[in-house]
Design an enzyme around this catalytic site. Sequence first.
Site, mmCIF file in Angstrom:
data_model
loop_
_atom_site.group_PDB
_atom_site.id
_atom_site.type_symbol
_atom_site.label_atom_id
_atom_site.label_comp_id
_atom_site.label_asym_id
_atom_site.label_seq_id
_atom_site.Cartn_x
_atom_site.Cartn_y
_atom_site.Cartn_z
ATOM 1 N N LYS A 111 35.515 45.210 35.089
ATOM 2 C CA LYS A 111 36.756 44.450 34.901
ATOM 3 C C LYS A 111 37.362 44.716 33.533
ATOM 4 O O LYS A 111 38.559 44.557 33.339
ATOM 5 C CB LYS A 111 36.508 42.945 35.067
ATOM 6 C CG LYS A 111 36.258 42.550 36.489
ATOM 7 C CD LYS A 111 36.436 41.052 36.684
ATOM 8 C CE LYS A 111 36.196 40.642 38.111
ATOM 9 N NZ LYS A 111 36.168 39.188 38.299
ATOM 10 N N LYS A 192 35.708 49.017 46.891
ATOM 11 C CA LYS A 192 35.664 47.807 47.726
ATOM 12 C C LYS A 192 37.055 47.167 47.813
ATOM 13 O O LYS A 192 37.859 47.295 46.890
ATOM 14 C CB LYS A 192 34.610 46.827 47.209
ATOM 15 C CG LYS A 192 35.045 45.990 46.058
ATOM 16 C CD LYS A 192 34.146 44.788 45.808
ATOM 17 C CE LYS A 192 34.848 43.998 44.705
ATOM 18 N NZ LYS A 192 34.235 42.817 44.246
ATOM 19 N N LYS A 195 40.911 41.370 45.966
ATOM 20 C CA LYS A 195 42.164 40.639 45.865
ATOM 21 C C LYS A 195 42.938 40.993 44.608
ATOM 22 O O LYS A 195 44.133 40.718 44.515
ATOM 23 C CB LYS A 195 41.968 39.121 46.013
ATOM 24 C CG LYS A 195 40.867 38.471 45.181
ATOM 25 C CD LYS A 195 40.846 36.943 45.387
ATOM 26 C CE LYS A 195 39.498 36.341 45.741
ATOM 27 N NZ LYS A 195 38.467 36.360 44.708
HETATM 28 P P1 TYM Z 1 34.817 36.549 44.667
HETATM 29 O O1 TYM Z 1 35.835 35.464 44.578
HETATM 30 O O2 TYM Z 1 35.106 37.856 44.034
HETATM 31 O O3 TYM Z 1 34.494 36.842 46.188
HETATM 32 C C1 TYM Z 1 34.090 35.808 47.056
HETATM 33 C C2 TYM Z 1 33.045 36.315 48.029
HETATM 34 O O4 TYM Z 1 33.568 37.401 48.781
HETATM 35 C C3 TYM Z 1 32.677 38.515 48.695
HETATM 36 N N1 TYM Z 1 33.494 39.735 48.728
HETATM 37 C C4 TYM Z 1 33.332 40.719 49.611
HETATM 38 N N2 TYM Z 1 32.472 40.883 50.631
HETATM 39 C C5 TYM Z 1 32.572 42.028 51.355
HETATM 40 N N3 TYM Z 1 33.489 42.982 51.101
HETATM 41 C C6 TYM Z 1 34.367 42.871 50.086
HETATM 42 N N4 TYM Z 1 35.264 43.817 49.845
HETATM 43 C C7 TYM Z 1 34.314 41.689 49.287
HETATM 44 N N5 TYM Z 1 35.026 41.254 48.211
HETATM 45 C C8 TYM Z 1 34.502 40.058 47.890
HETATM 46 C C9 TYM Z 1 31.960 38.345 47.374
HETATM 47 O O5 TYM Z 1 30.740 39.040 47.366
HETATM 48 C C10 TYM Z 1 31.774 36.861 47.306
HETATM 49 O O6 TYM Z 1 30.643 36.455 48.030
HETATM 50 N N6 TYM Z 1 31.139 35.599 41.434
HETATM 51 C C11 TYM Z 1 31.664 35.223 42.733
HETATM 52 C C12 TYM Z 1 32.067 33.767 42.801
HETATM 53 C C13 TYM Z 1 30.982 32.807 42.433
HETATM 54 C C14 TYM Z 1 29.824 32.519 43.198
HETATM 55 C C15 TYM Z 1 29.117 31.524 42.457
HETATM 56 C C16 TYM Z 1 29.302 33.018 44.383
HETATM 57 C C17 TYM Z 1 30.942 32.032 41.327
HETATM 58 N N7 TYM Z 1 29.823 31.231 41.343
HETATM 59 C C18 TYM Z 1 27.899 31.000 42.933
HETATM 60 C C19 TYM Z 1 28.084 32.489 44.856
HETATM 61 C C20 TYM Z 1 27.404 31.504 44.118
HETATM 62 C C21 TYM Z 1 32.896 36.074 42.992
HETATM 63 O O7 TYM Z 1 33.422 36.696 42.138
HETATM 64 O O8 TYM Z 1 33.402 35.989 44.207
#
Ligand code: TYM
Length: 327
Positions: A111, A192, A195
């Site tokens: 990032k 990947k 968003k």
């Molecule tokens: P975030 O907001 O980037 O994404 C949310 C969830 O979606 C999954 N994801 C994907 N899965 C498959 N293919 C993709 N292209 C793809 N893009 C995103 C992510 O793996 C995620 O599960 N750090 C986390 C948020 C978070 C969190 C937590 C998760 C904060 N605290 C505690 C679990 C437990 C994140 O950035 O998600």
Amino acid sequence: MIIFSGVQPSGELTLGNYLGAIRQFVDLQNRGAAAYYSVVDLHATTVEHDPRRLAEYTRMVAKLYVASGIDPERSVIFVQSHVPAHSELAWILMCLARTGELNRMTQFKEKGRGSESVAVGLYTYPVLMAADILLYRTTHVPVGEDQKQHLELTRDLAERFNRTYGETFVLPEPLIPDVGARIMALDDPTKKMSKSNPNPNSRIGLLDPPELIERKIMRAVTDSEGTVRYAPEEKPGISNLLAILSLSSGIPIAELERRYAGVGYGAFKRDVAQAVVEALRPIQAAYAALSDDAIERVLADGAERARAVAEATLAEVKARFGYLPST
Ligand code: TYM
């Protein structure tokens, strides 16, 4: 089984978020697990964000949780910043985490690519994530593949605390789906789907109208071989579309390969688009029916329920760590 997971309100959610994570949230709830699903707004501010849109995105993610089938009576849906224990536990864990282990985390490097220094919050992001998970004595964390490293850090920090200050935290296991853990970008299937990608044609938004979904999928980058088969290394574009079709239709990939033997990419893509449109239709309809007031009531109730659990864990952690209790 206690489930915790979170999604950042950093933009419109993608099909990757749904297939990699949110679908699992719904399945786990339906299998009877106690579950906490957070809209992790503190994480969303670790990169530059638009303060005029953060609240709107926060409501949007919460509405998409409910619209996707998470039942706010059975599961706890809440906003991370409404539960101050997350920030407090993150501080304590920051006193345990080592710069060496945070330096090995790949996300802040990705990032922050191109800049010499990044926000300290982006660097300590995985520690806040560990706090999120550990506060609820979580046993399982449904996530996509990209979060695996953060889960390993969470376990390491929990283990370190337990060893030094006494058994307190449960060590959580990641739940990463076999298919769908990494949905790839449509314009470049070696990256990947995200968003935050500046090219909107790289992703399917969960609220994209049917014509737009169709247009984006018809334009998806594939290869020139002309055979619909699953080979992620060799054929990342077609393999990604096969994974999307399989998850959207419920038909296993091997069966799809048989059905599409000898069928051209154009016809295949049209079917992928159709399946995605059908899978998202009920979510989009439920989303449209939810008012801001209704979701804010869900979040107020969720924050109260989350606070009760999080504060109890935090009190125990603070006592073990040695802080003088306030009377
Ligand atoms: P975030 O907001 O980037 O994404 C949310 C969830 O979606 C999954 N994801 C994907 N899965 C498959 N293919 C993709 N292209 C793809 N893009 C995103 C992510 O793996 C995620 O599960 N750090 C986390 C948020 C978070 C969190 C937590 C998760 C904060 N605290 C505690 C679990 C437990 C994140 O950035 O998600």
